[in-house]
Write a protein that holds these residues in place. Structure first.
Motif, PDB file in Angstrom:
ATOM      1  N   VAL A 289     -15.280 -19.212   0.576  1.00  9.24           N
ATOM      2  CA  VAL A 289     -16.601 -18.768   0.159  1.00  9.24           C
ATOM      3  C   VAL A 289     -16.548 -18.285  -1.286  1.00  9.24           C
ATOM      4  N   ALA A 290     -17.513 -18.731  -2.103  1.00 13.01           N
ATOM      5  CA  ALA A 290     -17.708 -18.222  -3.468  1.00 13.01           C
ATOM      6  C   ALA A 290     -16.511 -18.447  -4.376  1.00 13.01           C
ATOM      7  N   GLY A 319     -20.877 -22.001  -0.275  1.00 10.59           N
ATOM      8  CA  GLY A 319     -21.141 -21.285  -1.517  1.00 10.59           C
ATOM      9  C   GLY A 319     -20.072 -21.430  -2.573  1.00 10.59           C
ATOM     10  N   ASN A 320     -19.238 -22.441  -2.472  1.00  9.74           N
ATOM     11  CA  ASN A 320     -18.270 -22.732  -3.517  1.00  9.74           C
ATOM     12  C   ASN A 320     -18.918 -23.622  -4.570  1.00  9.74           C
ATOM     13  N   LEU A 357     -24.025 -18.082   9.277  1.00  7.41           N
ATOM     14  CA  LEU A 357     -24.585 -16.785   9.662  1.00  7.41           C
ATOM     15  C   LEU A 357     -23.660 -15.633   9.297  1.00  7.41           C
ATOM     16  N   PHE A 358     -23.145 -15.674   8.049  1.00  9.20           N
ATOM     17  CA  PHE A 358     -22.410 -14.522   7.548  1.00  9.20           C
ATOM     18  C   PHE A 358     -23.340 -13.310   7.503  1.00  9.20           C
TER      19      PHE A 358
END
Length: 371
Positions: A289-290, A319-320, A357-358
């Motif tokens: 993520v990110a 979200g990368n 659903l983080f």
């Protein structure tokens, strides 16, 4: 604490300091040192005394408890401790600001050449070396449990720790924080003949590699479970770089979190390359993520390797960002991905593109610094 100082001549003039503050050599394995500070050792620039400014061990062994090792300077190996062939047990120790002054010296805090070393409940901080700014291991058995390795610097590989060859190495609940080097800002494993390297509950936070493997550079067999790669950076493999050289090495990663890692070339979260036939990189239960790459593979990039050289399953990519292949990319050989939630989708058995659903998407906060 009792202070054992190598500053035995003119106070403040290190030209006449002890070469080794403590010597545990010549087969003595019963030495116990408890509750002392060891400081002010300075080795000469020539053999045989240019190793081990704080502690020097050649064929001996010792138990060191409740110690502080600080301000020692070795020309070649082992600013804090040099151990060759002995059985060394270290518990509740702080190694801080020990240095290597020669350009080819390794292991600023600890240099382990052979034998065995066990380190528990300890900290290795602010040391330097060509290889292994904090810890250098060349052979034998190494066990680290509940250890913080922070703010160490290597001129080459393994800012926090460097593992060479023919090792039996196990790290449990070890944190690499804010270390830097060329390859493997936190940890560099080059053990192509021993192993596998065993990592359990290990964290890599804000480490920097000027070349590859910001958090970790792996070039040997490894089994790694419950890992965190957070806010690391490198040219390739911001979090982890895997390079399967020297034979059919298998790298297995399970339950790993890659967040906020960056690469200026490829593989923001992770980069893998397995040029030798038979090597396999397997990742299960990973969360990416990110992470960001200026080139390809914000989450993961596979450069080459005869199929199936890179296997990913039961993982999440969300979200990368990257110039291309924001979640997963490959340069020459594809990645086998299955039962994985990939933003934008990815071909493979059981893959989906669905909101995981983080509770919330992670971000570096107001100061823009991860961790």
């Amino acid at each position: 604490l009792t202070i054992l100082s190598g500053d035995i001549g003119v106070v403040g003039d290190d030209s006449d300091n002890s070469y080794h503050v403590v010597n545990f050599s010549n087969g003595d394995t019963n030495a116990i040192l408890d509750g002392v500070t060891v400081t002010g050792g300075k080795t000469p620039t020539s053999w045989p005394d240019y190793h081990g400014a704080g502690f020097y061990g050649d064929g001996g062994g010792a138990t060191l408890r409740n110690i502080v090792v600080t301000g020692n300077s070795a020309y070649y190996h082992g600013g804090g401790i040099y151990n060759d062939g002995g059985a060394l047990v270290i518990d509740n120790a702080v190694f801080e600001n020990n240095e290597i002054t020669g350009i080819n010296g390794d292991g600023g805090c600890i240099h382990h050449s052979s034998g065995s070393v066990q380190v528990t409940n300890s900290e290795l901080r602010g040391c330097n070396g060509r290889l292994g700014g904090g810890f250098y291991s060349d052979d034998g058995t190494v066990t680290l449990v509940d250890v913080l390795i922070e703010g160490n610097v290597s001129a080459n590989a393994g800012g926090g720790m460097y593992i060479s060859s023919s090792n039996n190495t196990s790290l449990t609940r070890v944190a690499f924080v804010g270390n830097s080097g060329s390859y493997g800002g936190g940890l560099s494993n080059s053990d192509v003949s021993g192993g596998p390297l065993m990592l359990t509950d290990v964290q890599f936070i804000r480490n920097i590699a000027t070349s590859q493997g910001g958090g970790m550079n792996n070039q040997g067999a490894a089994e790694m479970v419950n890992l965190v790669f957070y806010g690391n950076s490198a040219e390739r493999g911001g979090g982890l770089r895997n390079y399967g050289i020297g034979g059919a090495h298998t790298t297995f990663v399970s339950n790993a979190l890659f967040v906020g890692n960056t690469a200026t070339n490829e593989g923001g979260g992770c980069y893998s390359e397995v040029p030798d036939e038979g090597g396999v990189f397997t990742l299960l239960n990973g969360t990416f993520v990110a992470n960001h790459s200026d080139g390809g593979g914000g989450g993961f990039n596979n450069r080459r390797g005869a199929a199936p050289a890179a296997l990913i399953a039961n993982s999440v990519f969300r979200g990368n960002t990257a110039s291309y292949g924001s979640q997963i990319s490959y340069t020459y050989d594809d990645v086998t991905v299955s039962y994985t939630d990939v933003e934008g989708g990815y071909a493979g058995t059981g893959n989906i593109d669905a909101d995981p659903l983080f509770w919330r998407m992670p971000d570096p906060g107001i100061d823009t610094v991860w961790g």
